[in-house]
Design a protein around this motif. Structure first.
Motif, PDB file in Angstrom:
ATOM      1  N   ALA A  35       0.832  -1.199   0.000  1.00  0.00           N
ATOM      2  CA  ALA A  35       0.000   0.000   0.000  1.00  0.00           C
ATOM      3  C   ALA A  35       0.866   1.247   0.000  1.00  0.00           C
ATOM      4  O   ALA A  35       1.993   1.249   0.531  1.00  0.00           O
ATOM      5  N   ILE A  36       0.335   2.302  -0.609  1.00  0.00           N
ATOM      6  CA  ILE A  36       0.981   3.607  -0.626  1.00  0.00           C
ATOM      7  C   ILE A  36      -0.018   4.635  -0.103  1.00  0.00           C
ATOM      8  O   ILE A  36      -1.178   4.657  -0.516  1.00  0.00           O
ATOM      9  N   ASP A  37       0.436   5.462   0.825  1.00  0.00           N
ATOM     10  CA  ASP A  37      -0.382   6.526   1.386  1.00  0.00           C
ATOM     11  C   ASP A  37       0.103   7.879   0.855  1.00  0.00           C
ATOM     12  O   ASP A  37       1.315   8.122   0.761  1.00  0.00           O
ATOM     13  N   PHE A  38      -0.843   8.735   0.510  1.00  0.00           N
ATOM     14  CA  PHE A  38      -0.537  10.038  -0.059  1.00  0.00           C
ATOM     15  C   PHE A  38      -1.189  11.131   0.784  1.00  0.00           C
ATOM     16  O   PHE A  38      -2.249  10.934   1.370  1.00  0.00           O
ATOM     17  N   LEU A 147      -8.976   1.800  -3.485  1.00  0.00           N
ATOM     18  CA  LEU A 147      -8.677   3.238  -3.473  1.00  0.00           C
ATOM     19  C   LEU A 147      -9.541   3.895  -2.418  1.00  0.00           C
ATOM     20  O   LEU A 147     -10.775   3.836  -2.491  1.00  0.00           O
ATOM     21  N   ASP A 148      -8.903   4.534  -1.440  1.00  0.00           N
ATOM     22  CA  ASP A 148      -9.643   5.204  -0.377  1.00  0.00           C
ATOM     23  C   ASP A 148      -9.159   6.647  -0.287  1.00  0.00           C
ATOM     24  O   ASP A 148      -8.002   6.948  -0.615  1.00  0.00           O
ATOM     25  N   PRO A 182     -10.996  10.759  -7.513  1.00  0.00           N
ATOM     26  CA  PRO A 182     -11.740  11.476  -6.486  1.00  0.00           C
ATOM     27  C   PRO A 182     -11.705  12.978  -6.771  1.00  0.00           C
ATOM     28  O   PRO A 182     -10.635  13.544  -7.024  1.00  0.00           O
ATOM     29  N   ILE A 183     -12.870  13.636  -6.715  1.00  0.00           N
ATOM     30  CA  ILE A 183     -12.932  15.048  -7.065  1.00  0.00           C
ATOM     31  C   ILE A 183     -13.937  15.808  -6.203  1.00  0.00           C
ATOM     32  O   ILE A 183     -14.897  15.236  -5.678  1.00  0.00           O
ATOM     33  N   LEU A 217      -5.026  23.051   3.635  1.00  0.00           N
ATOM     34  CA  LEU A 217      -6.004  21.990   3.449  1.00  0.00           C
ATOM     35  C   LEU A 217      -5.267  20.701   3.122  1.00  0.00           C
ATOM     36  O   LEU A 217      -4.531  20.632   2.124  1.00  0.00           O
ATOM     37  N   HIS A 218      -5.457  19.675   3.955  1.00  0.00           N
ATOM     38  CA  HIS A 218      -4.780  18.388   3.776  1.00  0.00           C
ATOM     39  C   HIS A 218      -5.796  17.360   3.263  1.00  0.00           C
ATOM     40  O   HIS A 218      -6.864  17.191   3.851  1.00  0.00           O
ATOM     41  N   ILE A 219      -5.446  16.675   2.193  1.00  0.00           N
ATOM     42  CA  ILE A 219      -6.300  15.635   1.617  1.00  0.00           C
ATOM     43  C   ILE A 219      -5.508  14.337   1.602  1.00  0.00           C
ATOM     44  O   ILE A 219      -4.474  14.236   0.939  1.00  0.00           O
ATOM     45  N   GLU A 220      -5.982  13.350   2.337  1.00  0.00           N
ATOM     46  CA  GLU A 220      -5.291  12.063   2.416  1.00  0.00           C
ATOM     47  C   GLU A 220      -5.994  11.032   1.537  1.00  0.00           C
ATOM     48  O   GLU A 220      -7.223  11.008   1.455  1.00  0.00           O
ATOM     49  N   TYR A 221      -5.192  10.194   0.889  1.00  0.00           N
ATOM     50  CA  TYR A 221      -5.745   9.101   0.093  1.00  0.00           C
ATOM     51  C   TYR A 221      -4.728   7.973   0.024  1.00  0.00           C
ATOM     52  O   TYR A 221      -3.550   8.157   0.383  1.00  0.00           O
TER      53      TYR A 221
END
Length: 232
Positions: A35-38, A147-148, A182-183, A217-221
């Motif tokens: 897994a890769i976290d962004f 994908l989360d 995701p948008i 603003l932090h967006i995690e996926y």
């Protein structure tokens, strides 16, 4: 002791007078998992409303229907026009509630939950207010991609189905891929459309985010791969 370590970070500074001053992306391996976290971070020099989206792309198998998509959403929207003349399977400007029953341009319905369709395709649909991660099962190789993302910030998912249609360079009709994006946006239209009233906002769906100075603003996926047998 095992711990997550950043692979690398990327940053882009925007010149004035852009409202967004800086965009950063950090990519991290997750220990003990494939897994890769962004994290995508937006900084603003003034209060600004902007569309935002992510752009993962999955491969399309050769065998029709070998890729199965599972995602829960409140309402789906087809593109308001033809993405590419004569090859989009969906009926423009329509709505739906199930991915396996999307209104088709030639009447009836088309199943977009099992891809590829088996013919040249160029089309886009938007799944509004997604209620969980996207799970994609590749039956040809027995793997599952999950994908989360932070749906509190970017609530929708746009599917871009592109299968051997784009003729110009560098595509040359060879490109085959499924964008799972995701948008918080009105499809892929200009930012002006997403930050003003539009048919999606009229239907109660957010199409932009608000970023303020001094409050990033932090967006995690994340993207995780496992075997189909591990799916619960």
């Amino acid at each position: 002791q095992t711990c997550a370590l950043p692979i690398f970070s990327l940053a882009l500074d925007y010149p004035e007078p852009a409202g967004i001053s800086r965009v950063e992306r950090t990519i991290t391996l997750r220990p003990g998992a494939a897994a890769i976290d962004f994290t995508l971070t937006l900084h603003a020099r003034e209060t600004v409303s902007t569309a935002v989206g992510l752009h993962p792309i999955l491969r399309l198998p050769v065998e029709p229907g070998a890729l199965e998509l599972d995602v829960d959403f409140s309402r789906g929207f087809t593109y308001p026009g033809y993405v590419w003349p004569g090859v989009g399977p969906t009926l423009p400007g329509s709505t739906f509630v199930a991915l396996d029953a999307v209104p088709a341009r030639d009447g009836g319905a088309v199943d977009l939950s099992r891809l590829p369709l088996g013919s040249g395709t160029e089309d886009v649909v938007l799944l509004a207010d997604v209620r969980g991660p996207l799970v994609a099962r590749f039956r040809d190789e027995g793997t599952r991609v999950r994908l989360d993302w932070d749906r509190r910030v970017i609530p929708h998912l746009m599917l871009w189905l592109s299968d051997g249609v784009l003729a110009e360079e560098p595509w040359n009709r060879r490109y085959r891929g499924l964008g799972v994006e995701p948008i918080a946006a009105a499809f892929d239209f200009d930012n002006v459309v997403s930050t003003h009233p539009n048919p999606l906002t009229d239907a109660g769906h957010v199409t932009s985010v608000l970023v303020t100075p001094g409050r990033a603003l932090h967006i995690e996926y994340s993207v995780e791969v496992s075997s189909v047998d591990q799916y619960v």
